[in-house]
Design a protein around this motif. Structure first.
Motif, PDB file in Angstrom:
ATOM      1  N   CYS A   1       0.836  -1.203   0.000  1.00 45.38           N
ATOM      2  CA  CYS A   1       0.000   0.000   0.000  1.00 45.38           C
ATOM      3  C   CYS A   1       0.872   1.256   0.000  1.00 45.38           C
ATOM      4  CB  CYS A   1      -0.942   0.010   1.196  1.00 45.38           C
ATOM      5  SG  CYS A   1      -2.324  -1.132   1.045  1.00 45.38           S
ATOM      6  N   THR A   2       1.913   1.273   0.811  1.00 46.12           N
ATOM      7  CA  THR A   2       2.821   2.419   0.883  1.00 46.12           C
ATOM      8  C   THR A   2       3.506   2.636  -0.462  1.00 46.12           C
ATOM      9  OG1 THR A   2       3.173   2.053   3.248  1.00 46.12           O
ATOM     10  CG2 THR A   2       4.811   3.385   2.103  1.00 46.12           C
ATOM     11  N   ASP A   3       4.002   1.559  -1.068  1.00 49.33           N
ATOM     12  CA  ASP A   3       4.672   1.659  -2.369  1.00 49.33           C
ATOM     13  C   ASP A   3       3.722   2.186  -3.448  1.00 49.33           C
ATOM     14  OD1 ASP A   3       6.946   0.690  -1.167  1.00 49.33           O
ATOM     15  OD2 ASP A   3       6.810  -1.322  -2.036  1.00 49.33           O
ATOM     16  N   ALA A   4       2.440   1.821  -3.354  1.00 52.72           N
ATOM     17  CA  ALA A   4       1.438   2.262  -4.335  1.00 52.72           C
ATOM     18  C   ALA A   4       0.825   3.614  -3.956  1.00 52.72           C
ATOM     19  CB  ALA A   4       0.348   1.201  -4.458  1.00 52.72           C
ATOM     20  N   LYS A   5       1.346   4.211  -2.888  1.00 51.38           N
ATOM     21  CA  LYS A   5       0.815   5.485  -2.370  1.00 51.38           C
ATOM     22  C   LYS A   5      -0.677   5.408  -2.064  1.00 51.38           C
ATOM     23  CE  LYS A   5       4.369   8.365  -4.570  1.00 51.38           C
ATOM     24  NZ  LYS A   5       5.374   7.441  -4.265  1.00 51.38           N
TER      25      LYS A   5
END
Length: 128
Positions: A85-89
């Protein structure tokens, strides 16, 4: 299922020990799980959540308030999901009952997993 209300009546069996489902609420995807998130169910848990997330850009809430048991494999799946989720913003939050919260806090992952006390708190945090 007639007469039942709420997302729990719609949960599908992911494994013998884990059921899951999701709904759209307040502009977020809210996943509901019940049962055990452990070494036997974490693969199906991840596949299910990732498949649903692929079809949407909405923020996500993982509601584990009805989970009876969470082990290190389940925690690993949550960390992997948070990283994706963090990587995909993509904004996300985790909701847990006292047992889940205690386990997450024990390994000091409450900030990384954006742990919220309850679903309304998680939804308002993501809306802010």
């Amino acid at each position: 299922m007639r007469g039942e209300t709420g997302p729990i009546s719609e949960l599908q069996r992911l494994t013998v020990s884990l059921r899951g489902g999701f709904e759209q609420q307040n502009g977020c995807l809210v996943f509901h799980f019940t049962g055990q998130l452990d070494a036997y169910s974490e693969k199906q848990f991840m596949e299910y959540v990732v498949d649903v997330l692929k079809a949407s850009k909405l923020p996500a809430v993982i509601d584990l308030s009805k989970i009876d048991f969470l082990d290190s494999s389940g925690l690993g799946a949550l960390v992997q999901l948070a990283k994706q989720c963090t990587d995909a913003k993509r904004a996300f939050s985790l909701v847990g009952n006292s047992r889940v919260m205690q386990t997450v806090k024990l390994v000091r992952l409450e900030e990384f997993l954006h742990l919220a006390q309850d679903l309304p708190s998680a939804l308002s945090n993501l809306a802010a």
